[in-house]
Write an enzyme that holds these catalytic residues in place. Sequence first.
Site, mmCIF file in Angstrom:
data_model
loop_
_atom_site.group_PDB
_atom_site.id
_atom_site.type_symbol
_atom_site.label_atom_id
_atom_site.label_comp_id
_atom_site.label_asym_id
_atom_site.label_seq_id
_atom_site.Cartn_x
_atom_site.Cartn_y
_atom_site.Cartn_z
ATOM 1 C CE LYS A 123 -2.046 -1.510 3.787
ATOM 2 N NZ LYS A 123 -3.020 -1.929 4.784
ATOM 3 C CB THR A 142 -7.307 8.702 6.221
ATOM 4 O OG1 THR A 142 -6.420 9.164 7.082
ATOM 5 C CG2 THR A 142 -7.533 9.617 5.224
ATOM 6 N N GLY A 176 -8.712 3.772 9.576
ATOM 7 C CA GLY A 176 -9.415 2.574 9.183
ATOM 8 C C GLY A 176 -9.251 2.147 7.785
ATOM 9 N N GLY A 214 -6.518 0.889 6.162
ATOM 10 C CA GLY A 214 -6.100 -0.593 6.061
ATOM 11 C C GLY A 214 -7.084 -1.531 6.361
ATOM 12 C CB CYS A 215 -9.336 -2.174 9.132
ATOM 13 S SG CYS A 215 -8.287 -1.924 10.473
#
Length: 284
Positions: free
Chosen positions: A173, A222, A224, A226-227
């Site tokens: 990412k 922003t 959350g 990645g989850c």
Amino acid sequence: MPPRVLTVAGSDSGGGAGIQADLKTMLALGVHGMSVITAVTAQNSLGVQGAWELPVAAVVAQYRSVVDDIGVQAVKTGMLASAELVEAVAELIAGTGVPAVVDPVGVSKHGDPLLAASALDSVRTRLLPAATVATPNLDEVAQLTGLRVESEDGMREAATAVLAYGPKWVLIKGGHLPSPGEAGRDGGRGTGAGAGARAVDLLTDGTEEHWLRAPRHSNRHTHGTGCTLASAIAAELAKGRSVPEAAAAAKSYVTGAIAAGFALGAGIGPVDHAWALRGPGGAG
């Protein structure tokens, strides 16, 4: 019956990340979400004020309860906290026989540690080999491999290093990577969104290479992301999509969620998991 997806992760009392973000994402994408809670956090828009991991026996019991009765089409892992939990969960998902998306959570959005340093070797040697897709961000790449990524070419090197630990695919990412011309802005983290700014991720299995690009939004809310991305990939895999198809669909979903992110509390607000359900009006 909708496809069933199981998240194995920590609870975020503020509702922006962790189990709460995972279940919201799964609902938004049309799958039935189920949960194994590995840790409880006291958390809000300002950071993590406390974290308490659950006993391994409690985590295993939750997992077996769900999988043995209801069944799953995909599993997603997030915060695992300790080496003991990492090893137990790795064994569970390796024996389940469905796609597993591993988000190797190391720190929170605010920089609070969510994984013991002693657990890193277990992540490398036990958890990553069980992953269908691993989704590290650039800070987690540095934790796992020692590589500091500063360019798209560096993302290729990082992907090779992570794949060496055994996941079938890796999604690096690049949200923290400066876009061309952005270096030096926002402390060099590339969080600004000038004209034409793009957020880029690299998905590869060591043979195929897929560059996932989307507009970079200036929204600071922003929490959350990645989850949400990992859960979206798991949801799409549960629907029967290939890994490249699932990653592309998840990238589109999380980009929209970031664009619609909203202020909550005094710090960093969450992405809006229901953005597509709200229509053109967005959050609220």
